[in-house]
Design an enzyme around this catalytic site. Structure first.
Site, PDB file in Angstrom:
ATOM      1  N   TYR A  71      89.515  32.418  28.856  1.00 21.41           N
ATOM      2  CA  TYR A  71      90.968  32.468  28.648  1.00 21.41           C
ATOM      3  C   TYR A  71      91.385  33.872  28.203  1.00 21.41           C
ATOM      4  CZ  TYR A  71      95.323  31.271  26.051  1.00 21.41           C
ATOM      5  OH  TYR A  71      96.595  31.212  25.541  1.00 21.41           O
ATOM      6  N   LYS A  93      93.848  36.469  30.012  1.00 22.73           N
ATOM      7  CA  LYS A  93      95.091  36.945  29.397  1.00 22.73           C
ATOM      8  C   LYS A  93      95.101  38.477  29.311  1.00 22.73           C
ATOM      9  CE  LYS A  93      97.277  33.021  28.493  1.00 22.73           C
ATOM     10  NZ  LYS A  93      98.521  32.671  29.195  1.00 22.73           N
TER      11      LYS A  93
HETATM   12  N1  LIG Z   1     100.226  27.078  22.150  1.00 21.66           N
HETATM   13  C1  LIG Z   1      99.645  28.197  21.730  1.00 21.66           C
HETATM   14  O1  LIG Z   1      99.097  28.286  20.616  1.00 21.66           O
HETATM   15  C2  LIG Z   1      99.670  29.411  22.622  1.00 21.66           C
HETATM   16  C3  LIG Z   1      99.325  30.660  22.057  1.00 21.66           C
HETATM   17  C4  LIG Z   1      99.338  31.801  22.863  1.00 21.66           C
HETATM   18  C5  LIG Z   1      99.682  31.699  24.195  1.00 21.66           C
HETATM   19  N2  LIG Z   1     100.002  30.470  24.725  1.00 21.66           N
HETATM   20  C6  LIG Z   1     100.339  30.423  26.147  1.00 21.66           C
HETATM   21  O2  LIG Z   1     101.625  29.862  26.288  1.00 21.66           O
HETATM   22  C7  LIG Z   1     101.709  29.189  27.543  1.00 21.66           C
HETATM   23  C8  LIG Z   1     102.204  27.768  27.346  1.00 21.66           C
HETATM   24  O3  LIG Z   1     101.301  27.111  26.462  1.00 21.66           O
HETATM   25  P1  LIG Z   1     101.635  25.665  25.854  1.00 21.66           P
HETATM   26  O4  LIG Z   1     100.953  25.610  24.538  1.00 21.66           O
HETATM   27  O5  LIG Z   1     103.089  25.401  25.934  1.00 21.66           O
HETATM   28  O6  LIG Z   1     100.828  24.748  26.887  1.00 21.66           O
HETATM   29  P2  LIG Z   1     101.029  23.167  27.220  1.00 21.66           P
HETATM   30  O7  LIG Z   1      99.665  22.703  27.606  1.00 21.66           O
HETATM   31  O8  LIG Z   1     101.759  22.473  26.121  1.00 21.66           O
HETATM   32  O9  LIG Z   1     101.949  23.201  28.524  1.00 21.66           O
HETATM   33  C9  LIG Z   1     101.473  23.777  29.698  1.00 21.66           C
HETATM   34  C10 LIG Z   1     102.244  23.221  30.891  1.00 21.66           C
HETATM   35  O10 LIG Z   1     101.691  23.836  32.070  1.00 21.66           O
HETATM   36  C11 LIG Z   1     101.529  22.839  33.064  1.00 21.66           C
HETATM   37  N3  LIG Z   1     100.455  23.230  33.989  1.00 21.66           N
HETATM   38  C12 LIG Z   1      99.124  23.132  33.776  1.00 21.66           C
HETATM   39  N4  LIG Z   1      98.467  23.543  34.872  1.00 21.66           N
HETATM   40  C13 LIG Z   1      99.400  23.926  35.779  1.00 21.66           C
HETATM   41  C14 LIG Z   1      99.336  24.430  37.109  1.00 21.66           C
HETATM   42  N5  LIG Z   1      98.153  24.639  37.730  1.00 21.66           N
HETATM   43  N6  LIG Z   1     100.493  24.683  37.761  1.00 21.66           N
HETATM   44  C15 LIG Z   1     101.693  24.466  37.155  1.00 21.66           C
HETATM   45  N7  LIG Z   1     101.814  23.987  35.899  1.00 21.66           N
HETATM   46  C16 LIG Z   1     100.672  23.718  35.218  1.00 21.66           C
HETATM   47  C17 LIG Z   1     101.179  21.578  32.285  1.00 21.66           C
HETATM   48  O11 LIG Z   1     101.443  20.406  33.082  1.00 21.66           O
HETATM   49  C18 LIG Z   1     102.095  21.696  31.073  1.00 21.66           C
HETATM   50  O12 LIG Z   1     103.347  21.119  31.304  1.00 21.66           O
HETATM   51  C19 LIG Z   1     100.305  29.279  28.160  1.00 21.66           C
HETATM   52  O13 LIG Z   1     100.248  30.365  29.052  1.00 21.66           O
HETATM   53  C20 LIG Z   1      99.424  29.535  26.967  1.00 21.66           C
HETATM   54  O14 LIG Z   1      98.235  30.185  27.307  1.00 21.66           O
HETATM   55  C21 LIG Z   1     100.011  29.324  23.977  1.00 21.66           C
END
Ligand SMILES: NC(=O)c1ccc[n+]([C@@H]2O[C@H](COP(=O)([O-])OP(=O)(O)OC[C@H]3O[C@@H](n4cnc5c(N)ncnc54)[C@H](O)[C@@H]3O)[C@@H](O)[C@H]2O)c1
Length: 254
Positions: A144, A148
């Site tokens: 991951y 990123k």
């Molecule tokens: N939550 C955290 O702590 C955090 C921290 C840093 C970065 N991020 C980044 O923020 C972004 C959102 O994270 P989140 O926590 O809201 O995730 P989440 O898992 O709550 O939501 C992710 C969404 O993406 C959709 N998804 C998954 N695979 C997919 C695909 N192949 N095509 C289209 N949609 C797809 C899922 O169905 C879901 O609705 C991500 O890029 C994650 O890496 C999250």
């Protein structure tokens, strides 16, 4: 309203941070495309946003992405879909490596490439990539993190290559944000997010709104002269480590 009439595609908008991003764009007048692999959650988000439509898309699949963007005059693309596999590096399988890299990095590549022709034709566009502090420093989840870091590199490349055509590309690097991806870790350790908050200079983990606010800024004309940038949205995590400093200096002033 900063996005009146603008077409905004948010990937992974069915849940978590993406859902909040989509809602905030909708509240500022955008015509939001709620793009997600999961049709049901995409519908749920879209119902909350006047005028929003859904696109069921797999961002890792070129044909699926092309079907979503065909003939769509996209003004703003938010590459938000992403996720991590929680496996120690020595046990990380090739398929798990591929999954994280495909979802985070290849997905960003495919969606960006797909919206470029429409942006180039109109001589304007803004792309915001959701990276992570994991792309800046080691916090586990090696596949991951590498993906990123790749997103941050791609952000700069797109910014430099397409800046002369009026297209901006920036990234946010969030720290810990309470969404469903933390459910399993919270189930294993209910205190984990409170404990983690202690490592952040602002003494809490983030909310989807913290991240969405920064994304809307970077996508808006308020950021008209900002491109190729990575904005940490991390409660100060990447600014330094007071706990370590206290250990070094033998003080506990904070
Ligand atoms: N939550 C955290 O702590 C955090 C921290 C840093 C970065 N991020 C980044 O923020 C972004 C959102 O994270 P989140 O926590 O809201 O995730 P989440 O898992 O709550 O939501 C992710 C969404 O993406 C959709 N998804 C998954 N695979 C997919 C695909 N192949 N095509 C289209 N949609 C797809 C899922 O169905 C879901 O609705 C991500 O890029 C994650 O890496 C999250």
């Amino acid at each position: 309203m900063r996005f009146s009439g603008r077409v905004v595609v948010v990937t992974g908008a069915g849940a978590g941070i993406g859902r909040t991003i989509a809602g905030r764009f909708g509240a500022e007048g955008a015509q939001v495309v709620v793009a997600d692999l999961d049709a049901e959650s995409a519908e749920r988000t879209a119902k909350e946003i006047p005028g929003a439509r859904t696109a069921v898309v797999d961002v890792t699949d070129r044909a699926s992405v092309r079907a979503m963007t065909a003939d769509l005059p996209v003004d703003v693309l938010v590459n938000n879909a992403g996720g991590a596999t929680d496996v120690p590096f020595e046990d990380l399988g090739e398929d798990q490596w591929d999954r994280d890299v495909d979802l985070c990095l290849k997905g960003t590549f495919l969606c960006t490439q797909a919206v470029l022709p429409a942006m180039l034709r109109r001589g304007r566009g803004a792309i915001v990539n959701v990276a992570s502090v994991n792309g800046l420093a080691h916090f586990g989840n090696e596949a991951y993190s590498a993906a990123k870091a790749g997103v941050l590199s791609l952000t700069r490349s797109i910014a430099v290559r397409y800046g002369p055509h009026g297209i901006r590309c920036n990234a946010v690097a969030p720290g810990t944000v309470r969404t469903a991806i933390w459910d399993e870790r919270v189930r294993r350790n209910p205190e984990v997010l409170d404990r983690l908050g202690g490592w952040y200079p602002l003494r809490r983990v983030g909310t989807p709104d913290d991240v969405a606010a920064a994304i809307l800024f970077l996508a808006s004309d308020d950021a008209a002269w900002i491109t190729g940038a990575t904005l940490p949205v991390d409660g100060g995590l990447m600014a330094g480590n007071q706990r370590m400093t206290d250990d070094i200096l033998g003080s506990g002033s904070t």
